[in-house]
Scaffold this active site. Structure first.
Site, short mmCIF file in Angstrom:
data_model
loop_
_atom_site.label_atom_id
_atom_site.label_comp_id
_atom_site.label_asym_id
_atom_site.label_seq_id
_atom_site.Cartn_x
_atom_site.Cartn_y
_atom_site.Cartn_z
N GLY A 1 3.90 0.37 3.95
CA GLY A 1 5.20 0.56 3.35
C GLY A 1 6.03 -0.66 3.65
O GLY A 1 6.39 -0.89 4.79
N THR A 2 6.33 -1.47 2.63
CA THR A 2 6.82 -2.82 2.85
C THR A 2 7.76 -3.22 1.73
O THR A 2 7.64 -2.74 0.60
CB THR A 2 5.63 -3.81 2.87
OG1 THR A 2 4.71 -3.40 3.86
CG2 THR A 2 6.07 -5.23 3.13
#
Length: 541
Positions: A356-357
């Protein structure tokens, strides 16, 4: 490569067009992009814009990053490229014995994915301050003002962010502090619903006043450590106080007349460089774009690169094989020789978790360009949110190995193997593109695919961004985006790839942002692309 070689047509379905301007911000969240643009319009430079955007997106896309994230950045300024590693370190109490005592002899299988025993020191705030101290032009409180305003006055949740928020809520509702901050009505917010995070506004004000010192050595650090003690976590004031981001020399590899640059390990950027180095010794440039040959050779090269990266890459102090050895041209040629164009192969490797970026890119008319990425790892990260401060802490500690023979085995003060990687391209020694693609182990894969499209197939950045992607996970398994040519898909399957066709592009195929510096004498400024797989946009003036 000159941008005059691009075809400015886009052969792929798209809701985006390339954006041309002298000053640009491209981000996966529109409010973050506009915040960076506002800072540029006030006289700030590309670093000011990047920090402003990063602070806003820490609030407005909390399902991907937050105030408790890690960060890496590449900055082009005054004729050279600077690298910043602001990834956090393990608490001093973390040894393999620590996890074995808590989770038994099979601690590698039993340890949690979320919660306090995944939390490493958050590095992003220190990264913002280091970037600002070295390159910023405006006062830090001015740069952080848009984020403070959104924290206090609120923002409306976009559709793709909302979907991941909803998925995260189902997993993390019971984690300490999560519901208080991210389930304000007892549920994930709906699309367009108004959300405030007043604790984050307090944090941002304190960061601005103390230049981040309160976060690592002051009242915020004390609150984080006290919350950890209360919850059985190992993070302490001393762990936060001892953290310092590192300015590093980027690593690079040549590729078709240009050089591709990455942050050196502990990150997986070297996977992209190794893959491109292997492709340098293949006939990929001769294959028709989007053909089975085009995809097959890149997939096989990517598998070869990951096989080495998962075996050897860690905190550089613990690595037994150097970056220089992994990027040696003779070695990469020998790896390329293992590719069989008739048959998919299963090379020995590990498997990286999904990520998750956020990634963002900025550029100003003076020539400064920034490639910045920050992340909480698995969506909201650990799920632990510090009360009163709105700090969602990452779970990067889960990326450590617990195999004592592996260079990535957990140890006090050590940086874990990292998935987030900002990229940068130079041609003939001149800055050409700041770029990145988000999404766990998709990041080097997405970067390679986009670069090959731009440099070999002469596709313009938005087309390269919109094109269908593949994603290798492990063994012979390859996910293909639903829009990929069915003839090519069938041929890849015939060659032995185990194909999974995936329609959920957001979750599986990452999202990219690209800013290309226009070098053709008839043009000036930049052209930017933003991935439609997320809510973001590119904007400029």
């Amino acid at each position: 490569m000159s941008d005059s070689a691009f075809s400015w047509q886009n052969p792929y379905p798209s809701v985006r067009t390339p954006v041309f301007a002298r000053n640009l911000v491209a981000s996966s969240q529109p409010l973050a992009a506009s915040a960076g643009l506002r800072v540029l319009a006030r006289g700030g430079n590309a670093v000011d814009a990047a920090v402003a955007s990063a602070a806003v997106i820490a609030l407005t896309e909390p399902c991907s990053n937050g105030l408790g994230s890690d960060l890496f950045a590449l900055v082009w300024d005054k004729g050279r490229l600077h690298g910043l590693n602001a990834s956090g370190t393990a608490p001093a109490a973390w040894t393999r014995s620590y996890f074995a005592n808590r989770y038994g002899d099979d601690c590698a299988a039993n340890r949690p994915i979320r919660g306090w025993d995944t939390v490493t020191v958050p590095g992003a705030v220190a990264g913002w301050c280091a970037l600002h101290d070295r390159f910023g032009r405006l006062a830090l409180d001015t740069v952080l003002a848009p984020a403070m305003a959104y924290a206090e006055r609120g923002f409306a949740v976009g559709p793709i962010t909302q979907e991941k928020w909803r998925r995260g809520a189902a997993l993390l509702a019971d984690q300490p502090g999560f519901a208080e901050h991210f389930l304000p009505r007892g549920r994930a917010p709906a699309v367009g619903e108004h959300v405030t995070i007043p604790g984050a506004a307090r944090t941002l004000r304190s960061i601005a006043i103390t230049n981040g010192d309160a976060f690592y050595r002051g009242e915020i650090a004390a609150s984080i450590a006290n919350f950890a003690r209360a919850g059985g976590g190992a993070l302490r004031e001393s762990d936060l106080a001892s953290f310092v981001p590192q300015w590093v020399e980027p690593i690079a590899t040549p590729f078709h007349g240009c050089e591709v640059h990455q942050i050196p390990p502990n990150g997986q950027g070297i996977a992209a460089l190794m893959c491109l180095g292997i492709l340098r010794h293949t006939d990929m440039a001769a294959y028709p774009v989007d053909s089975a040959d085009w995809h097959h050779v890149a997939i096989e090269a990517m598998k070869l690169a990951f096989a080495d990266v998962y075996a050897h890459v860690a905190d550089p102090a613990a690595m037994q094989v150097s970056s220089e050895q992994l990027l040696d041209d003779g070695y990469l040629r020998s790896r390329a020789a293992r590719i069989d164009m008739r048959q998919a192969q299963a090379f020995a490797s590990g498997m990286a978790p999904r990520g998750g970026t956020i990634y963002l890119s900025t550029a100003d008319e003076a020539g400064m360009m920034v490639s910045l990425i920050q992340s909480n790892y698995m969506g909201f990260g650990s799920g632990v949110v510090v009360p009163g401060w709105g700090i969602a802490l990452q779970n990067r500690g889960h990326a450590f190995s617990l195999d004592p023979s592996h260079p990535n085995c957990v140890a006090p003060g050590k940086r874990p193997f990292h998935t987030i990687i900002p990229g940068f391209l130079t041609c003939a020694g001149q800055p050409t593109m700041s770029f990145g693609v988000m999404g766990g182990n998709m990041q080097p894969q997405g970067q390679v695919q986009a670069l090959c499209r731009m440099l070999l197939a002469r596709q313009q950045p938005q087309a390269a961004c919109d094109a269908p992607r593949w994603k290798w996970n492990q063994g012979l398994d390859v996910e293909l985006e639903g829009s990929m040519d069915p003839i090519a898909c069938a041929e890849l399957a015939r060659r032995g790839h185990r194909i999974v066709t995936v329609e959920d592009s957001y979750m599986d195929f990452g999202s990219g942002q690209f800013i290309w510096r226009l070098g053709d004498p008839s043009r000036e400024g930049y052209v930017a692309a933003s991935d439609s797989r997320r809510d973001g946009q590119a904007c400029g003036f």
